[in-house]
Enzyme design. Structure first.
Site: not given
Ligand code: 13P
Length: 250
Positions: A10-12, A96, A98, A168, A174, A214, A235-236
């Site tokens: 997920n590149w956000k 998600h 977020e 998650e 993050g 993470s 994510g990251g």
């Molecule tokens: P991180 O891997 O940056 O913690 O993010 C996880 C995430 O929200 C994937 O959707």
């Protein structure tokens, strides 16, 4: 139970078009050729370009980060499930944390989005997760059960068979703080038990449940070895070559 292994990135809200194309090319060139299904989830404007880069690898799939609750019309700035399907998406993230936290999305929107996703041939990746406060109050199982059952009650077994679930924990997203493999396994087993109660053990046994929060090349192997963890939603670490190491971590 032999379930599909999956790693999704997920590149956000990251990268420009040029950077997105470079990253997709890097991943396609360096990712191991294995039996893991890989899903790249870039921002909307890059879907078509990234889709073209992925076309050389049948083990790669395209996903979107969101879709709108209506199928079309005067909703300035929104993107429909049919649009996503037309640019080559097979998956869409729904629920998600977020979206829950910053956009105040709740169950009724998730249900509408998932219905439109399914009717346009997209598989929903439905995300659940508790906050740190909820975990400290020992309410994490209850929260996840509620986030799941409120959605499941709207979908019949044949519809649910298209779902991927992602656990998650909000406190791990993050933050650099990962759930231990024990915490992940315990919650994934709980999610599977909710699916058994709601549908049946065959469906529960086939549903991929991904861990997100993470996840990185240093912890992926231990997490993916858990019997109920079928892969990761990253994510990251999906924004660079680390993603390829994670794909090779089963
Ligand atoms: P991180 O891997 O940056 O913690 O993010 C996880 C995430 O929200 C994937 O959707």
């Amino acid at each position: 139970m032999n379930r599909q292994k999956i790693v999704a990135g997920n590149w956000k809200m990251n990268k420009t078009l040029q950077e997105a194309k470079c990253l997709a090319e890097l991943i396609v060139n360096k990712a191991p050729h294995n039996d893991v299904k890989k899903i790249i989830i870039p921002p909307f404007p890059f879907l078509d370009s990234v889709s073209q880069v992925l076309s050389s690898r049948p083990d790669f799939n395209l996903g979107a980060q969101n879709c709108h609750i209506h199928s079309s019309g005067a909703f300035t700035g929104e993107v429909s499930a049919a649009m996503l399907q037309s640019v080559g998406c097979s998956y869409v993230l729904i629920g998600h944390s977020e979206r829950r936290q910053y956009f105040k999305e709740k169950t009724p929107e998730f249900v509408q989005k998932i219905k439109l996703a399914l009717s346009n041939g997209l598989s929903p990746i439905y995300c659940v997760g508790e906050t740190l406060e909820e975990r400290k109050l020992n309410r994490h199982f209850e929260i996840i059960t509620e986030q799941l059952t409120s959605i499941l009650s709207e979908f019949k077994l044949d519809e649910f068979s298209k779902f991927i679930i992602a656990y998650e924990p909000v406190w791990a997203i993050g933050t650099g703080e990962t759930a231990t493999s024990g915490q992940a396994q315990e919650m994934h087993a709980h999610i599977r038990s909710v699916l058994i109660d709601f549908y049946n053990s065959a469906v529960a046994g086939h549903t991929p449940i991904l861990y997100g929060g993470s996840c990185n090349p240093g912890n992926a192997r231990e997490l993916f070895q858990c019997p109920d963890v079928d892969g990761g939603l990253i994510g990251g670490a999906s924004l660079n070559e680390d993603f390829c190491s994670i794909i090779g971590s089963f």
